[in-house]
Design an enzyme around this catalytic site. Structure first.
Site, mmCIF file in Angstrom:
data_model
loop_
_atom_site.group_PDB
_atom_site.id
_atom_site.type_symbol
_atom_site.label_atom_id
_atom_site.label_comp_id
_atom_site.label_asym_id
_atom_site.label_seq_id
_atom_site.Cartn_x
_atom_site.Cartn_y
_atom_site.Cartn_z
ATOM 1 N N LYS A 175 0.790 -1.163 0.060
ATOM 2 C CA LYS A 175 0.018 0.046 -0.244
ATOM 3 C C LYS A 175 0.752 1.350 0.045
ATOM 4 C CE LYS A 175 -1.777 -1.614 3.604
ATOM 5 N NZ LYS A 175 -2.645 -1.990 4.750
ATOM 6 N N THR A 208 -7.717 8.842 8.857
ATOM 7 C CA THR A 208 -7.477 7.739 8.093
ATOM 8 C C THR A 208 -7.466 6.585 8.916
ATOM 9 O OG1 THR A 208 -5.341 8.341 8.417
ATOM 10 C CG2 THR A 208 -6.419 9.043 5.990
ATOM 11 N N GLY A 210 -8.091 3.197 10.755
ATOM 12 C CA GLY A 210 -8.387 1.835 10.338
ATOM 13 C C GLY A 210 -8.490 1.677 8.689
ATOM 14 N N THR A 211 -7.740 2.470 8.123
ATOM 15 C CA THR A 211 -7.812 2.247 6.492
ATOM 16 C C THR A 211 -7.132 0.820 6.111
ATOM 17 O OG1 THR A 211 -5.607 3.652 6.457
ATOM 18 C CG2 THR A 211 -7.538 4.749 5.917
ATOM 19 N N GLY A 212 -6.022 0.460 6.639
ATOM 20 C CA GLY A 212 -5.636 -0.688 6.543
ATOM 21 C C GLY A 212 -6.366 -1.975 6.667
ATOM 22 N N CYS A 213 -7.075 -2.028 7.994
ATOM 23 C CA CYS A 213 -8.135 -2.832 8.216
ATOM 24 C C CYS A 213 -9.469 -3.097 7.341
ATOM 25 C CB CYS A 213 -8.758 -2.460 9.796
ATOM 26 S SG CYS A 213 -7.401 -2.484 10.976
#
Length: 268
Positions: A175, A208, A210-213
């Site tokens: 990412k 942003t 929690g974007t990865g989760c």
């Protein structure tokens, strides 16, 4: 048609923006039945993490056994696993239960800088979990820890995804949210042979958390529906872009993404 079911194995975020809360919201929005196995309880909000309270390994194992006995998932994701004991237990059950479509989000550090993975657990992640992964979705700092590389240029990213693939996962999504490109966020998608750049507009926002989760949960939900990894990634990108673009403005720090924005956009 059989109901698609997905499992998240991760920590709880009391603020609701990341962890199992974000995962279950995402599963629901994508019309997938969500289940969870908690690895830790965190006390946190948009300002940061105030405490981490791991679940005993036996408790994690019992949760996974219960899921396998009655509610077998078509796909699952791992998030915050905290310790080597939990990582090994999770990897063992993925292997013994022959669960498929494994998305590993190698959660290490919270937005506020708090460590969410013990130092000794990094080797366990590489040795036990990555070999059973279908897809791994690290951000640049996580990929640097896993590969030992300093990732700055496009060539660095190519070397990183190749090195990550050597650890076992079939696909790598590196990412690009931590890049300093002011106009675009560029993810690198590698299937073991071909490298693709996935470009999206960079949204100027501090919300942003929690974007990865959320991204990895959307990917997991689509895999549970039987989509290919390529198609699942495409939907996950659209989902997280909508979630970031339609900010909720909640809290005083790094606010959460908007988990219902994708469906709202599709209704228009």
């Amino acid at each position: 048609m059989k109901q698609a079911m997905a499992l998240t194995i991760a920590g709880s975020d009391s603020g609701g923006g990341a962890g199992i809360q974000a995962d279950l919201k995402t599963f629901q929005e994508l019309k997938v039945y969500g289940m969870s196995a908690l690895t830790a309880v965190t006390a946190q909000n948009t300002l940061g993490v105030q405490g981490v309270y791991p679940v005993p390994k036996e408790g994690v194992i019992q949760q996974l056994n219960a899921i396998e006995e009655d509610l077998r998932p078509q796909a699952l994701k791992t998030g915050m696993l905290f310790s080597s004991d939990i990582i090994e237990a999770v990897a063992e059950r993925i292997h013994s239960f022959q669960w498929k479509n494994i998305v590993v989000d190698p959660v290490m550090i919270a937005k506020g800088g708090a460590s969410l993975l013990l130092e000794e657990a990094i080797d366990a992640l590489k040795t036990h979990l990555l070999p059973v992964a279908t897809v791994i979705t690290p951000n640049i700092p996580e990929a640097e820890v896993l590969t030992g590389l300093n990732i700055i240029t496009a060539d660095d990213k190519r070397r990183a995804v190749e090195k990550l693939t050597e650890l076992g996962p079939k696909y790598v999504i590196l990412k690009g949210g931590h890049d300093e490109n002011p106009k675009e966020a560029i993810d690198f998608f590698y299937d073991g042979s071909e490298l693709k750049e996935l470009r999206s507009e960079r949204i100027p926002t501090k919300n942003t958390h929690g974007t990865g989760c959320t991204f990895s949960a959307a990917l997991t939900a689509e895999l549970a529906k039987g989509k290919s990894v390529e198609d699942a990634v495409e939907t996950a990108k659209l989902f997280i872009q909508a979630a970031i673009q339609n900010s909720l403005e909640i809290g005083s720090g790094h606010g959460p993404t908007n988990h219902w924005a994708y469906q709202e956009n599709n209704k228009q």
